[in-house]
Write a protein that holds these residues in place. Structure first.
Motif, PDB file in Angstrom:
ATOM      1  N   ASP A  13       5.972 -12.782   8.143  1.00  0.00           N
ATOM      2  CA  ASP A  13       5.124 -11.701   7.646  1.00  0.00           C
ATOM      3  C   ASP A  13       3.706 -12.195   7.399  1.00  0.00           C
ATOM      4  OD1 ASP A  13       6.585  -9.324   7.621  1.00  0.00           O
ATOM      5  OD2 ASP A  13       7.819 -10.092   5.993  1.00  0.00           O
ATOM      6  N   GLY A  56      14.435  -9.692   5.533  1.00  0.00           N
ATOM      7  CA  GLY A  56      13.793 -10.704   4.733  1.00  0.00           C
ATOM      8  C   GLY A  56      12.525 -11.274   5.381  1.00  0.00           C
ATOM      9  N   CYS A  90       9.492  -3.433   0.173  1.00  0.00           N
ATOM     10  CA  CYS A  90       8.682  -2.343   0.719  1.00  0.00           C
ATOM     11  C   CYS A  90       9.364  -1.009   0.389  1.00  0.00           C
ATOM     12  CB  CYS A  90       8.528  -2.502   2.227  1.00  0.00           C
ATOM     13  SG  CYS A  90       7.815  -4.093   2.672  1.00  0.00           S
ATOM     14  N   ARG A 140       8.109  -8.768  -2.312  1.00  0.00           N
ATOM     15  CA  ARG A 140       8.445  -7.506  -3.000  1.00  0.00           C
ATOM     16  C   ARG A 140       9.273  -6.676  -2.037  1.00  0.00           C
ATOM     17  NH1 ARG A 140       2.415  -5.666  -3.996  1.00  0.00           N
ATOM     18  NH2 ARG A 140       1.616  -7.785  -4.076  1.00  0.00           N
ATOM     19  N   CYS A 148      12.149 -11.768   0.038  1.00  0.00           N
ATOM     20  CA  CYS A 148      10.856 -11.095   0.248  1.00  0.00           C
ATOM     21  C   CYS A 148      10.070 -11.171  -1.039  1.00  0.00           C
ATOM     22  CB  CYS A 148      11.067  -9.621   0.614  1.00  0.00           C
ATOM     23  SG  CYS A 148      11.778  -9.427   2.253  1.00  0.00           S
ATOM     24  N   ILE A 199      18.202  -7.784   0.835  1.00  0.00           N
ATOM     25  CA  ILE A 199      17.223  -8.822   0.498  1.00  0.00           C
ATOM     26  C   ILE A 199      17.277  -9.135  -0.996  1.00  0.00           C
ATOM     27  CG2 ILE A 199      15.566  -8.234   2.326  1.00  0.00           C
ATOM     28  CD1 ILE A 199      13.866  -7.052  -0.148  1.00  0.00           C
ATOM     29  N   TYR A 209      10.152   1.584   1.934  1.00  0.00           N
ATOM     30  CA  TYR A 209      11.068   2.249   2.873  1.00  0.00           C
ATOM     31  C   TYR A 209      12.306   1.394   3.172  1.00  0.00           C
ATOM     32  CZ  TYR A 209       8.480  -0.974   5.849  1.00  0.00           C
ATOM     33  OH  TYR A 209       7.894  -2.095   6.357  1.00  0.00           O
ATOM     34  N   CYS A 210      12.391   0.202   2.550  1.00  0.00           N
ATOM     35  CA  CYS A 210      13.352  -0.797   3.024  1.00  0.00           C
ATOM     36  C   CYS A 210      14.676  -0.762   2.270  1.00  0.00           C
ATOM     37  CB  CYS A 210      12.716  -2.179   2.869  1.00  0.00           C
ATOM     38  SG  CYS A 210      13.837  -3.499   3.346  1.00  0.00           S
ATOM     39  N   ARG A 235       3.716  -2.668   1.261  1.00  0.00           N
ATOM     40  CA  ARG A 235       3.623  -3.970   1.937  1.00  0.00           C
ATOM     41  C   ARG A 235       2.752  -4.902   1.104  1.00  0.00           C
ATOM     42  NH1 ARG A 235       7.079  -5.006   6.044  1.00  0.00           N
ATOM     43  NH2 ARG A 235       5.684  -6.734   6.428  1.00  0.00           N
TER      44      ARG A 235
END
Ligand code: SF4
Length: 388
Positions: free
Chosen positions: A105, A71, A20, A18, A16, A27, A22-23, A142
């Motif tokens: 995404d 991811g 997020c 960055r 990813c 990753i 809440y994640c 995000r």
């Protein structure tokens, strides 16, 4: 116990731009400028992933569903995506009408790329929209803004991929009923074939976990969260979507075949860092860090065989997520009359409360109230079988 022969594969692409807020998924963050064409980390990962595929046991059936999850799989180059599919085809065969899904995404791909993914075989896209308000997206960490959502949809249309799903999250900080209704309306206006609606879970180790307390401001209260769920159910079913699973809605003929494999508690292959496979009753979770995953490929281990009782509870947990619920005949054949009698006894009070429907041939949760309180019902079922 008898298990079905797997014909589905999950492939984890753990990169990813960055993380997020809440994640807590497994990753690896590559930054805003890196992708599969210019990142040594991604190049190495694809090599290792293909090695894992090459070493897998083939149980004899070709693949009918493949799901690239993350991811951010759209950070792969087209040739990397193609390479992984080729290796899966060589190892297992891929059915000519296989569903090949890819999570992407907004703002992470261009037209050449999405056309290339389609030519390589992708025929179903799941776009991580999450919200239609740039301030909410920013507050969640995000990387995309609302304009990216619309330009991504345009690219999907131009690529000729007709089967696309949108992901939305309810229960975000500062999300009101009006904001939620706006997101749902905008999602419906884009005419997706499928929508996944996830309720935000606050994971302790994430920035959100350190910042917020579930149910307390600026997060919605439990009552508001329940209302957001009911609003989604009303709006989406009214717009012609079938609420076929607790968190998923589809136009007729567009249910996600891959995810149905999980909900029907069937076997599947899993490849990649952090991925789980479920083969012949053995659930195997891969390490959640790159280096450890690379070591694991050389010496795979930690299969945990599923006991009869675990299999029963798994079947209830995933099967009750589906609108059609679970066929009593299937449960009886696998687990016997006495287990079914216990299940029915346990569910009786919820049938009176209209959360559960017990029919002669099946049990299922009601929509939306049974779905909404599925955790309460499952906790009761689990406690009942724990006593034994
Ligand atoms: S894009 Fe998805 S997987 Fe990546 S950090 Fe955000 S929520 Fe996690």
């Amino acid at each position: 116990m008898e298990f079905n022969i797997p014909s589905s594969a999950y492939v984890h692409i753990p990169f990813c731009r960055r993380r997020c807020f809440y994640c807590d998924f497994p990753i690896s963050v590559v930054g805003d400028q890196r992708n599969g064409s210019n990142s040594g980390t991604i190049v190495q990962y694809v090599e290792k992933l293909c090695e894992e595929i090459d070493r897998a046991n083939n149980f004899g059936e070709s693949l009918r569903t493949i799901f690239f999850g993350g991811g951010t799989p759209s950070l792969l180059s087209v040739s990397q995506f193609h390479q992984i599919l080729e290796r899966l085809d060589r190892q297992f065969g891929i059915a000519s009408d296989a569903e090949i899904s890819m999570e992407i995404d907004p703002g992470t791909f261009d037209l050449t790329q999405i056309k290339g993914f389609k030519s390589a075989g992708a025929n179903r896209i799941s776009l991580g929209v999450q919200a239609f308000q740039s301030e909410l997206l920013k507050a969640c960490g995000r990387t995309h803004v609302v304009e990216d959502i619309y330009s991504s949809i345009e690219l999907i249309h131009q690529s000729g991929i007709e089967n696309f799903s949108l992901d939305l999250i309810s229960g975000l900080p500062h999300q009101t009923i009006e904001i939620w209704q706006d997101s749902l309306d905008r999602a419906i206006a884009l005419s997706p074939t499928h929508l996944s609606i996830y309720d935000l879970t606050i994971e302790p180790q994430t920035p959100f976990g350190k910042q917020f307390q579930p149910g307390e401001k600026p997060l919605p209260s439990d009552e508001l969260t329940a209302d957001l769920y009911r609003i989604a159910q009303q709006k989406l079913t009214h717009a012609g979507f079938e609420h076929y699973e607790i968190s998923n809605y589809a136009k007729s003929g567009y249910q996600c075949q891959h995810n149905r494999v999980y909900w029907e508690n069937r076997s599947f292959y899993g490849f990649g860092m952090g991925a789980t496979s479920y083969l012949k009753g053995d659930r195997v979770s891969r390490p959640r860090k790159l280096r450890e995953y690379y070591g694991w490929i050389e010496a795979p281990h930690s299969a945990s065989e599923t006991s009869q009782i675990e299999y029963l509870l798994d079947s209830l947990m995933v099967g009750l997520r589906l609108r059609e619920g679970i066929r009593l005949k299937d449960l009886t054949e696998r687990f016997g009359e006495s287990a079914i009698a216990q299940i029915l006894d346990c569910l009786q009070p919820y049938e009176k409360g209209a959360w559960v429907e017990i029919r002669p041939d099946r049990i299922r949760l009601t929509d939306p109230e049974g779905f909404l309180f599925s955790n309460v019902i499952l906790t009761k079922l689990f406690a009942r079988f724990d006593e034994d």
